[in-house]
Enzyme design. Structure first.
Site, PDB file in Angstrom:
ATOM      1  N   ASN A  11       0.874  -1.183   0.000  1.00 48.35           N
ATOM      2  CA  ASN A  11       0.000   0.000   0.000  1.00 48.35           C
ATOM      3  C   ASN A  11       0.906   1.226   0.000  1.00 48.35           C
ATOM      4  OD1 ASN A  11      -1.794   2.058   0.475  1.00 48.35           O
ATOM      5  ND2 ASN A  11      -2.335   1.400   2.553  1.00 48.35           N
ATOM      6  N   LYS A  13       0.025   4.247  -0.196  1.00 48.05           N
ATOM      7  CA  LYS A  13      -0.590   5.432   0.419  1.00 48.05           C
ATOM      8  C   LYS A  13      -0.348   6.637  -0.501  1.00 48.05           C
ATOM      9  CE  LYS A  13      -0.074   3.170   4.839  1.00 48.05           C
ATOM     10  NZ  LYS A  13       0.109   3.261   6.278  1.00 48.05           N
ATOM     11  N   HIS A  94      -9.359   1.423   5.129  1.00 44.67           N
ATOM     12  CA  HIS A  94      -8.085   1.633   5.829  1.00 44.67           C
ATOM     13  C   HIS A  94      -8.305   2.602   6.992  1.00 44.67           C
ATOM     14  CE1 HIS A  94      -3.947   2.619   6.709  1.00 44.67           C
ATOM     15  NE2 HIS A  94      -3.609   1.541   6.034  1.00 44.67           N
ATOM     16  N   GLU A  96      -6.595   4.945   8.060  1.00 47.47           N
ATOM     17  CA  GLU A  96      -6.312   6.358   7.753  1.00 47.47           C
ATOM     18  C   GLU A  96      -7.518   7.021   7.104  1.00 47.47           C
ATOM     19  OE1 GLU A  96      -2.663   5.551   5.675  1.00 47.47           O
ATOM     20  OE2 GLU A  96      -1.746   4.973   7.594  1.00 47.47           O
ATOM     21  N   GLU A 164      -5.037  -4.542  10.809  1.00 49.82           N
ATOM     22  CA  GLU A 164      -3.951  -3.585  11.002  1.00 49.82           C
ATOM     23  C   GLU A 164      -4.157  -2.825  12.315  1.00 49.82           C
ATOM     24  OE1 GLU A 164      -2.072  -2.441   6.971  1.00 49.82           O
ATOM     25  OE2 GLU A 164      -3.822  -1.171   7.238  1.00 49.82           O
ATOM     26  N   GLY A 170       3.233   2.268  10.741  1.00 44.48           N
ATOM     27  CA  GLY A 170       4.264   3.294  10.566  1.00 44.48           C
ATOM     28  C   GLY A 170       5.048   3.622  11.822  1.00 44.48           C
ATOM     29  N   SER A 209       3.881  -2.114  10.234  1.00 43.12           N
ATOM     30  CA  SER A 209       5.334  -2.212  10.424  1.00 43.12           C
ATOM     31  C   SER A 209       5.903  -3.573  10.036  1.00 43.12           C
ATOM     32  CB  SER A 209       5.723  -1.855  11.864  1.00 43.12           C
ATOM     33  OG  SER A 209       5.381  -0.500  12.142  1.00 43.12           O
ATOM     34  N   GLY A 231       5.154   1.246   4.377  1.00 45.86           N
ATOM     35  CA  GLY A 231       6.473   1.822   4.099  1.00 45.86           C
ATOM     36  C   GLY A 231       7.428   0.891   3.370  1.00 45.86           C
TER      37      GLY A 231
HETATM   38  P1  13P Z   1       3.349   0.345   7.523  1.00 47.52           P
HETATM   39  O1  13P Z   1       3.795  -0.975   6.911  1.00 47.52           O
HETATM   40  O2  13P Z   1       4.088   1.524   6.964  1.00 47.52           O
HETATM   41  O3  13P Z   1       3.321   0.273   8.998  1.00 47.52           O
HETATM   42  O4  13P Z   1       1.834   0.571   7.043  1.00 47.52           O
HETATM   43  C1  13P Z   1       0.912  -0.453   7.196  1.00 47.52           C
HETATM   44  C2  13P Z   1      -0.319  -0.068   6.494  1.00 47.52           C
HETATM   45  O5  13P Z   1      -1.048   0.811   6.935  1.00 47.52           O
HETATM   46  C3  13P Z   1      -0.612  -0.738   5.227  1.00 47.52           C
HETATM   47  O6  13P Z   1      -1.909  -0.470   4.811  1.00 47.52           O
END
Ligand code: 13P
Length: 250
Positions: A11, A13, A94, A96, A164, A170, A209, A231
């Site tokens: 992802n 983002k 998600h 976010e 998640e 993150g 993460s 990430g």
């Molecule tokens: P990270 O791998 O950066 O922690 O993000 C996870 C995520 O939100 C994937 O949708």
């Protein structure tokens, strides 16, 4: 038990301009070369067309879709529009977006159903806050989200769940494997309640993460069928080791 191939989805983002498309070739090459793992990359909507052209064998996804086919929704993108430019799947729900765009479980259910109607597969996300975990409410919070956002007609050939924990996204913090096992097994049990035997084939990804150093351990946990990676999916150097770990775990 149903056979569930490991599934690693990236992802991106809100990261990536045209110059980032060069990362996709080596990711697709690794995915092609490895058996036993499905790989997808969910890029910004602006890159879907270019990503799909650059890597015709890789599943390219979106990160959200609108729940309606068309209409007066300035700035929004329908599932059919995403499919037309080369997406074969989309993330919905998600954390976010739940937070920044105030999306409800009902919105997410509608988005998943709209995506399916346009021929897209769906990765439906759920997860608890740190305060909910500290209060002992993580499992009930997540299983409530699943119950309230489960699309009609949910089936293993198009629906994936991604767990998640919000506090792990993150941050470099990852839950212990016992906590991951407890949650994934609770999600599987909730899916069984909701959709019966179909639940056995639905893949449940862990996200938060995940990286090349911890992927093997996370992917060995019962009912962890893959990962949703933020990430570490932005560069082939970091993403390919996770795909390799999944191929080994299968
Ligand atoms: P990270 O791998 O950066 O922690 O993000 C996870 C995520 O939100 C994937 O949708």
């Amino acid at each position: 038990m149903a056979e569930r191939r490991k599934f690693i989805a990236g992802n991106w983002k809100m990261h990536g301009l045209g110059s980032s498309v060069s990362e996709i070739g080596p990711i697709a090459a690794a995915a092609d070369a490895l058996d036993g793992v499905d790989v997808a990359l969910c890029v910004p909507a602006t890159l879907i067309h270019r990503a799909a052209k650059a890597a015709p064998t890789l599943s390219i996804g979106a990160q959200d879709c609108h729940q309606e086919d068309a209409g007066a929704h300035t700035g929004c993108i329908s599932a059919a529009m995403l499919a037309e430019v080369g997406a074969s799947l989309t993330i919905v729900g998600h954390s976010e977006r739940r937070q920044d765009q105030h999306e409800s479980d009902a919105d997410i259910k509608a988005k998943a159903e709209a995506a399916r109607a346009a021929g897209l597969s769906v990765i439906l996300c759920c997860g608890e806050t740190e305060a909910e975990r500290d209060a002992g409410q993580a499992v009930s919070r997540v299983t409530d989200q699943i119950a309230a956002s489960m699309p009609d007609g949910a089936a293993a050939d198009w629906l994936t769940i991604a767990y998640e924990p919000i506090w792990a996204i993150g941050t470099g913090r990852v839950p212990g494997t016992d906590d991951v096992a407890e949650m994934h097994s609770a999600i599987r049990a909730k899916l069984r309640d909701l959709i019966g035997d179909e639940a056995e084939g639905i893949r449940i990804l862990y996200g938060g993460s995940m990286n090349g150093g911890n992927a093997a351990e996370l992917l060995a946990v019962g009912d962890v069928d893959g990962g949703l990676v933020g990430g570490a999916s932005l560069s082939a150097d970091k993403f390919v080791p996770i795909i390799e770990a999944a191929a080994k775990a299968s």
